[in-house]
Scaffold this active site. Structure first.
Site, PDB file in Angstrom:
ATOM      1  N   ARG A 285      -9.342   0.257  15.369  1.00 20.94           N
ATOM      2  CA  ARG A 285     -10.188   0.911  13.948  1.00 20.94           C
ATOM      3  C   ARG A 285     -11.204   0.165  12.849  1.00 20.94           C
ATOM      4  NH1 ARG A 285      -3.247   1.620  11.951  1.00 20.94           N
ATOM      5  NH2 ARG A 285      -4.814  -0.337  11.094  1.00 20.94           N
TER       6      ARG A 285
ATOM      7  N   LYS B  83       1.201  -1.276   0.094  1.00 21.51           N
ATOM      8  CA  LYS B  83      -0.013  -0.084  -0.430  1.00 21.51           C
ATOM      9  C   LYS B  83       0.861   1.418  -0.282  1.00 21.51           C
ATOM     10  CE  LYS B  83      -0.233  -0.794   5.138  1.00 21.51           C
ATOM     11  NZ  LYS B  83      -0.787   0.480   6.121  1.00 21.51           N
TER      12      LYS B  83
ATOM     13  N   TYR C 138      15.900  30.344   4.033  1.00 22.80           N
ATOM     14  CA  TYR C 138      14.507  31.398   4.559  1.00 22.80           C
ATOM     15  C   TYR C 138      14.637  31.731   6.314  1.00 22.80           C
ATOM     16  CZ  TYR C 138      11.855  31.149   0.449  1.00 22.80           C
ATOM     17  OH  TYR C 138      11.397  30.886  -0.465  1.00 22.80           O
TER      18      TYR C 138
ATOM     19  N   MET D 243      11.779  24.442  -0.121  1.00 21.81           N
ATOM     20  CA  MET D 243      10.637  23.413  -0.755  1.00 21.81           C
ATOM     21  C   MET D 243      11.404  22.716  -2.011  1.00 21.81           C
ATOM     22  SD  MET D 243       7.317  24.213  -2.963  1.00 21.81           S
ATOM     23  CE  MET D 243       6.537  24.974  -2.155  1.00 21.81           C
TER      24      MET D 243
HETATM   25  C1  LIG Z   1      -4.074  -4.453   8.254  1.00 20.80           C
HETATM   26  C2  LIG Z   1      -2.448  -4.298   8.372  1.00 20.80           C
HETATM   27  N1  LIG Z   1      -1.916  -5.570   7.966  1.00 20.80           N
HETATM   28  C3  LIG Z   1      -0.702  -5.225   7.978  1.00 20.80           C
HETATM   29  C4  LIG Z   1       0.122  -4.704   7.684  1.00 20.80           C
HETATM   30  C5  LIG Z   1       1.768  -4.117   7.576  1.00 20.80           C
HETATM   31  O1  LIG Z   1       2.155  -3.641   8.707  1.00 20.80           O
HETATM   32  P1  LIG Z   1       3.586  -3.439   9.378  1.00 20.80           P
HETATM   33  O2  LIG Z   1       4.398  -1.641   7.997  1.00 20.80           O
HETATM   34  O3  LIG Z   1       4.274  -2.923  10.054  1.00 20.80           O
HETATM   35  O4  LIG Z   1       4.286  -5.159   8.906  1.00 20.80           O
HETATM   36  C6  LIG Z   1      -0.543  -3.019   7.560  1.00 20.80           C
HETATM   37  C7  LIG Z   1       0.173  -1.708   7.825  1.00 20.80           C
HETATM   38  O5  LIG Z   1       0.191  -0.365   8.224  1.00 20.80           O
HETATM   39  C8  LIG Z   1      -1.534  -3.239   7.724  1.00 20.80           C
HETATM   40  O6  LIG Z   1      -3.431  -2.000   8.510  1.00 20.80           O
END
Ligand SMILES: Cc1ncc(COP(=O)(O)O)c(C=O)c1O
Length: 365
Positions: free
Chosen positions: A126, A33, A255, A303
């Site tokens: 969550r 992700k 700056y 920046m």
């Molecule tokens: C539901 C879930 N599983 C697994 C992971 C992977 O976690 P990590 O990057 O700490 O291994 C995440 C990341 O935040 C997550 O949200």
């Protein structure tokens, strides 16, 4: 190159293999992700699969779509919350999705079906439901709805990265008490819970599938030294010396004149800044590496530029020399420490303006 993130795909493969060695039959789901924690999701995903991952996970449906558009097949789990449009997109991408409410399972059934992982909130607070009975009802509904497959039972740990903390064990017990009897009733359903820290810390968290993210990028989930976990950092962030100039005692740089030279010195101007993800809070608060030597970042990070104090003799540095901001000897954990944050935020914060250049141990990939 003005600013560049080199991404070593061979290191991702080795990290995945190293994590795989911890497992006793569980499958590995590589979390890619947020554009592969800033490393480039598609290339990271391919490298992770090469290293032995059999699943991929993302947070958003659009991330699953992007993997499919790049031609990546196999199982992809969308772990995040889904709007109705997101759910459509996830199912079109043939991704597995997460549910903890009956209406989500019904919506999946109405859309022709899909694979569902039911999430029990064992303490993260969550996503998921804290109510084990509700989670069971959702699992039963998934198993009995035409077209819908109950593919998994999952949870997520809040404190796995805090070594010695007892809450991980409490969450684990809650998960086991709920999921193990359900798996008896629905054989073939995958149990999964472990992030990187849990995977490395406690084999009892592995179940059928583990979901490491940060560790596959060679970042230490415990914010110490990745090498002690047998992990190799994957990303190097570099820029170059665009200008070298004298700065007399009393003259300033940047700056707000946050650096005023206490004595005559020489400054290097490095064309990378917070527009690239090198945060402004590093103002007067970081080192860089030039030809293997450390020099302090001085003045305000702007920046597009920052300045580095080379000392009165310019330290042998010339225009065009490479400047490392993250790399061997200067890990993302150090930058994170300076920023009072975690390595995850450092690499995720690199902006699209920084080209990602994948390679395999230096050879173009
Ligand atoms: C539901 C879930 N599983 C697994 C992971 C992977 O976690 P990590 O990057 O700490 O291994 C995440 C990341 O935040 C997550 O949200």
């Amino acid at each position: 190159m003005r600013a560049l993130a080199r991404v070593n795909l061979a290191a991702i493969e080795r990290n995945v293999r190293r994590l795989h060695r911890e497992l006793d039959g569980a499958e590995l789901c590589a979390v890619v992700k947020a554009d592969g924690y800033g490393h480039g999701a598609v290339t990271a995903a391919r490298a992770a699969l090469e290293g032995g991952a059999t699943w991929l996970a993302v947070a958003a449906a659009a991330e699953a779509t992007a993997l499919r558009d790049a031609g990546i097949g196999g199982r992809v789990l969308v772990m995040g919350a889904l709007t109705p449009d997101d759910l459509d997109a996830a199912l079109v991408a043939d991704a597995d999705v997460v549910a903890w409410r009956e209406d989500t399972v019904e919506a999946i059934g109405e859309r022709g079906g899909g694979r569902v992982h039911v999430k029990l909130d064992t303490g993260m607070g969550r996503l998921g439901t804290r109510d084990a009975e509700q989670a069971t009802r959702v699992a039963e509904l998934a198993a009995s709805t035409a077209g819908v497959q109950l593919a998994g039972l999952m949870t997520h740990f809040a404190t796995a990265d805090e070594a010695g903390d007892a809450f991980l064990g409490e969450q684990l017990e809650r998960f086991r008490a709920w999921a193990l009897p359900l798996r008896e009733r629905f054989p073939g359903t995958l149990l999964h819970a472990a992030n990187s820290a849990a995977l490395l810390r406690d084999r009892a968290t592995h179940f059928d599938l583990v979901r490491p993210g940060v560790a596959i990028y060679g970042l230490d989930p415990f914010q110490r030294d990745a090498a002690t976990q047998g992990l190799e950092p994957v990303l190097e962030l570099s820029s170059y010396v665009a200008e070298v100039k004298r700065c007399a005692a009393g003259e300033s740089a940047g700056y707000g004149r946050r650096f005023v030279a206490p004595s005559d010195t020489v400054l290097a101007t490095v064309p990378i800044g917070y527009g690239d993800g090198v945060r402004r809070a590093l103002t007067n608060n970081a080192d860089v590496l030039i030809d293997g030597r450390r020099f302090p970042l001085v003045g305000t990070v702007s920046m597009d530029n920052l300045t580095v104090d080379l000392g009165p003799d310019a330290g042998g540095v010339s225009r065009g020399d490479e400047v490392l901001l993250i790399g061997p000897g200067l890990p993302a954990e150090e930058m994170a420490g300076r920023l009072q944050t975690i390595n995850y935020e450092v690499t995720c914060g690199l902006t699209p303006r920084v080209p990602r250049r994948p390679h395999r141990d230096g050879a173009p990939a």
